[in-house]
Design a protein around this motif. Structure first.
Motif, PDB file in Angstrom:
ATOM      1  N   GLY A  51     -52.631 -21.804  88.838  1.00 20.26           N
ATOM      2  CA  GLY A  51     -53.994 -22.175  89.166  1.00 20.26           C
ATOM      3  C   GLY A  51     -54.644 -21.162  90.097  1.00 20.26           C
ATOM      4  N   VAL A  52     -55.909 -20.873  89.842  1.00 20.41           N
ATOM      5  CA  VAL A  52     -56.676 -19.953  90.664  1.00 20.41           C
ATOM      6  C   VAL A  52     -57.737 -20.710  91.462  1.00 20.41           C
ATOM      7  CG1 VAL A  52     -58.248 -17.977  90.598  1.00 20.41           C
ATOM      8  CG2 VAL A  52     -56.262 -18.042  89.082  1.00 20.41           C
ATOM      9  N   SER A  53     -58.349 -21.705  90.837  1.00 21.83           N
ATOM     10  CA  SER A  53     -59.349 -22.551  91.465  1.00 21.83           C
ATOM     11  C   SER A  53     -59.329 -23.891  90.749  1.00 21.83           C
ATOM     12  CB  SER A  53     -60.733 -21.906  91.369  1.00 21.83           C
ATOM     13  OG  SER A  53     -61.154 -21.844  90.007  1.00 21.83           O
ATOM     14  N   LYS A  54     -60.275 -24.780  91.082  1.00 17.15           N
ATOM     15  CA  LYS A  54     -60.352 -26.067  90.381  1.00 17.15           C
ATOM     16  C   LYS A  54     -60.717 -25.877  88.918  1.00 17.15           C
ATOM     17  CE  LYS A  54     -61.463 -28.986  94.350  1.00 17.15           C
ATOM     18  NZ  LYS A  54     -62.453 -29.933  94.944  1.00 17.15           N
ATOM     19  N   GLU A  55     -61.402 -24.779  88.607  1.00 12.83           N
ATOM     20  CA  GLU A  55     -61.851 -24.541  87.230  1.00 12.83           C
ATOM     21  C   GLU A  55     -60.953 -23.581  86.457  1.00 12.83           C
ATOM     22  OE1 GLU A  55     -63.908 -23.958  89.888  1.00 12.83           O
ATOM     23  OE2 GLU A  55     -64.900 -25.910  89.834  1.00 12.83           O
ATOM     24  N   ASP A  56     -60.295 -22.650  87.149  1.00 16.02           N
ATOM     25  CA  ASP A  56     -59.639 -21.538  86.458  1.00 16.02           C
ATOM     26  C   ASP A  56     -58.132 -21.506  86.676  1.00 16.02           C
ATOM     27  OD1 ASP A  56     -61.963 -20.297  85.315  1.00 16.02           O
ATOM     28  OD2 ASP A  56     -62.500 -19.623  87.330  1.00 16.02           O
ATOM     29  N   VAL A  91     -60.002 -15.685  75.406  1.00 20.46           N
ATOM     30  CA  VAL A  91     -58.660 -15.607  75.960  1.00 20.46           C
ATOM     31  C   VAL A  91     -58.261 -14.131  75.945  1.00 20.46           C
ATOM     32  CG1 VAL A  91     -56.237 -16.202  75.727  1.00 20.46           C
ATOM     33  CG2 VAL A  91     -57.977 -17.917  75.240  1.00 20.46           C
ATOM     34  N   ARG A  92     -58.183 -13.551  77.138  1.00 21.19           N
ATOM     35  CA  ARG A  92     -57.753 -12.152  77.247  1.00 21.19           C
ATOM     36  C   ARG A  92     -56.234 -12.116  77.320  1.00 21.19           C
ATOM     37  NH1 ARG A  92     -61.257  -8.259  80.767  1.00 21.19           N
ATOM     38  NH2 ARG A  92     -62.389  -8.436  78.777  1.00 21.19           N
ATOM     39  N   VAL A  93     -55.629 -11.363  76.419  1.00 19.46           N
ATOM     40  CA  VAL A  93     -54.171 -11.236  76.361  1.00 19.46           C
ATOM     41  C   VAL A  93     -53.789  -9.905  76.984  1.00 19.46           C
ATOM     42  CG1 VAL A  93     -52.138 -11.271  74.881  1.00 19.46           C
ATOM     43  CG2 VAL A  93     -54.187 -12.562  74.211  1.00 19.46           C
ATOM     44  N   HIS A  94     -53.108  -9.971  78.129  1.00 18.09           N
ATOM     45  CA  HIS A  94     -52.581  -8.781  78.783  1.00 18.09           C
ATOM     46  C   HIS A  94     -51.134  -8.605  78.317  1.00 18.09           C
ATOM     47  CE1 HIS A  94     -55.948  -8.793  81.785  1.00 18.09           C
ATOM     48  NE2 HIS A  94     -55.859 -10.103  81.617  1.00 18.09           N
ATOM     49  N   GLY A  95     -50.913  -7.718  77.352  1.00 20.71           N
ATOM     50  CA  GLY A  95     -49.569  -7.493  76.836  1.00 20.71           C
ATOM     51  C   GLY A  95     -48.776  -6.582  77.751  1.00 20.71           C
ATOM     52  N   ARG A  96     -47.669  -7.094  78.285  1.00 21.48           N
ATOM     53  CA  ARG A  96     -46.839  -6.322  79.212  1.00 21.48           C
ATOM     54  C   ARG A  96     -45.372  -6.370  78.791  1.00 21.48           C
ATOM     55  NH1 ARG A  96     -51.244  -5.085  79.820  1.00 21.48           N
ATOM     56  NH2 ARG A  96     -52.471  -4.867  81.733  1.00 21.48           N
ATOM     57  N   SER A  97     -45.136  -6.306  77.480  1.00 20.58           N
ATOM     58  CA  SER A  97     -43.769  -6.396  76.970  1.00 20.58           C
ATOM     59  C   SER A  97     -42.980  -5.110  77.148  1.00 20.58           C
ATOM     60  CB  SER A  97     -43.794  -6.777  75.480  1.00 20.58           C
ATOM     61  OG  SER A  97     -44.450  -8.011  75.274  1.00 20.58           O
ATOM     62  N   GLU A 114     -55.332 -15.079  79.800  1.00 22.52           N
ATOM     63  CA  GLU A 114     -56.393 -15.352  80.763  1.00 22.52           C
ATOM     64  C   GLU A 114     -57.619 -15.924  80.056  1.00 22.52           C
ATOM     65  OE1 GLU A 114     -59.494 -12.783  83.566  1.00 22.52           O
ATOM     66  OE2 GLU A 114     -58.030 -11.770  82.286  1.00 22.52           O
ATOM     67  N   PRO A 115     -57.841 -17.238  80.128  1.00 27.76           N
ATOM     68  CA  PRO A 115     -59.054 -17.808  79.540  1.00 27.76           C
ATOM     69  C   PRO A 115     -60.219 -17.713  80.524  1.00 27.76           C
ATOM     70  CG  PRO A 115     -57.628 -19.563  80.308  1.00 27.76           C
ATOM     71  CD  PRO A 115     -56.942 -18.271  80.655  1.00 27.76           C
ATOM     72  N   PHE A 116     -61.388 -17.330  80.015  1.00 24.47           N
ATOM     73  CA  PHE A 116     -62.546 -17.265  80.902  1.00 24.47           C
ATOM     74  C   PHE A 116     -63.833 -17.355  80.092  1.00 24.47           C
ATOM     75  CE2 PHE A 116     -61.721 -12.869  79.696  1.00 24.47           C
ATOM     76  CZ  PHE A 116     -62.979 -12.350  79.448  1.00 24.47           C
ATOM     77  N   ILE A 134     -61.309 -13.376  85.414  1.00 24.16           N
ATOM     78  CA  ILE A 134     -60.803 -13.726  86.733  1.00 24.16           C
ATOM     79  C   ILE A 134     -59.713 -12.765  87.200  1.00 24.16           C
ATOM     80  CG2 ILE A 134     -61.394 -16.163  86.486  1.00 24.16           C
ATOM     81  CD1 ILE A 134     -58.506 -16.740  85.751  1.00 24.16           C
ATOM     82  N   ILE A 135     -59.131 -11.986  86.279  1.00 27.22           N
ATOM     83  CA  ILE A 135     -58.053 -11.054  86.617  1.00 27.22           C
ATOM     84  C   ILE A 135     -58.575  -9.629  86.557  1.00 27.22           C
ATOM     85  CG2 ILE A 135     -55.821 -10.126  85.861  1.00 27.22           C
ATOM     86  CD1 ILE A 135     -55.055 -12.902  84.943  1.00 27.22           C
ATOM     87  N   HIS A 136     -58.297  -8.851  87.611  1.00 27.01           N
ATOM     88  CA  HIS A 136     -58.702  -7.452  87.631  1.00 27.01           C
ATOM     89  C   HIS A 136     -57.648  -6.549  86.980  1.00 27.01           C
ATOM     90  CE1 HIS A 136     -61.706  -7.974  91.237  1.00 27.01           C
ATOM     91  NE2 HIS A 136     -62.010  -8.698  90.175  1.00 27.01           N
ATOM     92  N   SER A 137     -56.371  -6.827  87.249  1.00 27.76           N
ATOM     93  CA  SER A 137     -55.317  -5.994  86.663  1.00 27.76           C
ATOM     94  C   SER A 137     -54.009  -6.752  86.630  1.00 27.76           C
ATOM     95  CB  SER A 137     -55.132  -4.693  87.471  1.00 27.76           C
ATOM     96  OG  SER A 137     -54.653  -4.973  88.782  1.00 27.76           O
ATOM     97  N   VAL A 138     -53.131  -6.353  85.681  1.00 28.00           N
ATOM     98  CA  VAL A 138     -51.789  -6.907  85.566  1.00 28.00           C
ATOM     99  C   VAL A 138     -50.811  -5.741  85.497  1.00 28.00           C
ATOM    100  CG1 VAL A 138     -50.194  -8.294  84.188  1.00 28.00           C
ATOM    101  CG2 VAL A 138     -52.607  -8.956  84.335  1.00 28.00           C
ATOM    102  N   GLU A 139     -49.889  -5.670  86.456  1.00 27.17           N
ATOM    103  CA  GLU A 139     -48.881  -4.611  86.474  1.00 27.17           C
ATOM    104  C   GLU A 139     -47.500  -5.225  86.326  1.00 27.17           C
ATOM    105  OE1 GLU A 139     -49.463  -1.675  89.762  1.00 27.17           O
ATOM    106  OE2 GLU A 139     -51.081  -3.043  90.328  1.00 27.17           O
TER     107      GLU A 139
END
Length: 328
Positions: free
Chosen positions: A75-80, A176-182, A232-234, A239-244
């Motif tokens: 959870g990030v907030s009540k909505e996100d 839905v943003r998919v950050h692929g980090r496989s 990441e649904p928005f 709501i996400i700037h980067s995924v490392e």
């Protein structure tokens, strides 16, 4: 599901968000030889950090040595909120990680990768005969005929890190943003596949409705894949700037997720073990650390004895195992 001629597609492995092995359907099983899975981890007492893991080894008996999916809702907030998806598959010569989009509305799969057209998921020249009725079999010269349902495809080589947006024309227009980090090789395939729900049992309307489809296909000998995605649904602004991904070891997953109001760290070991990177240490299954304004705001340890970030640390008793002998 449906009672039309696309019933076999609607109940196929390829039409679901899962992993298909060797291009084969998951085993249906029966009463004497069931194919259902096992719940291996469940944590729901915290509204901002919830975890579930299931083992589906019996979906591909005598083919895979590991077939597990771990989902973490943060959870990030009540909505996100966002979702971490870790799918471990060991065994077989082809792995296909599948995500399907909105089944209720039209949508697309969008990416900045350099894509080219793809005619079919089947080998060149293979003829597909689709079912003409609910119980009529389909076939594709010995291949899985469900591949033939995926159309309008493009493909690009899978990079170590990639990003894809699965859109929806519903209200609101969510993504839905998919950050692929496989950190895995293979090919990414984008297309459209049938969405039977909106046809409402009308044979004539089946061709009118599609859903976006994303497939990460890998091929090789005795494959061992850990598919890692952050979903990441928005609506409007992400709501996400980067995924490392901080660890390059295939089975260990350590993610740094940066947002406008802070940073989340999530560490997941394949089994209870030791993960170390920079000033962070995990002795256990899962560790979650949230930083705000450069300071640790919360720490959560799952199935372990130690979680440390700099001078901040929490301790646990680790896993407790035993045999259930009686229930009152």
């Amino acid at each position: 599901y449906t009672w039309t001629h696309q019933r076999q597609w609607a109940s196929s492995t390829l039409s679901h968000s899962t992993v298909m092995v060797n291009g084969e359907e998951q085993t249906r099983g029966h009463l004497r030889d069931p194919s259902d899975g096992n719940l291996t981890l469940y944590l729901d007492e915290d509204e901002d950090f919830q975890v579930v893991e299931a083992d589906g080894l019996r979906a591909y008996p005598e083919v895979v040595k590991d077939y597990r999916r771990l989902l973490i809702a943060v959870g990030v907030s009540k909505e996100d909120a966002y979702l971490i998806d870790v799918f471990r598959v060991n065994g077989g010569e082809r792995h296909e990680y599948i995500l399907v989009g909105d089944a209720n509305h039209d949508g697309t799969v969008e990416t900045s990768l350099d894509c080219k057209g793809l005619e079919s998921l089947l080998p060149a020249g293979v003829k597909v005969v689709f079912p003409s009725g609910e119980t009529v079999p389909g076939h594709a010269e010995g291949h899985n005929f469900h591949y033939g349902y995926v159309e309008d495809m493009t493909t690009a080589p899978a990079t170590e890190t990639w990003q894809v947006d699965i859109t929806s024309e519903g209200d609101p227009n969510a993504v839905v943003r998919v950050h692929g980090r496989s950190l895995l090789d293979g090919d990414l395939i984008f297309g459209q596949s049938p969405s039977v729900r909106r046809a409402e049992e009308s044979e004539g309307r089946l061709k009118d409705y599609k859903m976006a489809t994303l497939i990460h296909r890998r091929e090789g000998v005795e494959l061992n894949s850990t598919f890692v995605s952050v979903l990441e649904p928005f609506v409007g602004i992400p709501i996400i700037h980067s995924v490392e991904r901080l660890s390059s070891k295939p089975g260990d997953v350590i993610l740094k997720i940066t947002r406008e109001d802070g940073v989340d760290y999530i560490a997941c070991a394949s089994e209870s073990g030791i993960l170390e990177v920079d000033d962070m240490t995990l002795h256990g299954r899962i560790g979650f650390i949230r930083e705000r304004e450069g300071r640790v705001a919360r720490m959560t340890l799952v199935g372990g004895t130690l979680l440390r970030k700099g001078n901040n640390q929490v301790y646990g008793q680790g896993l407790i195992s035993g045999k259930v002998t009686r229930v009152l």
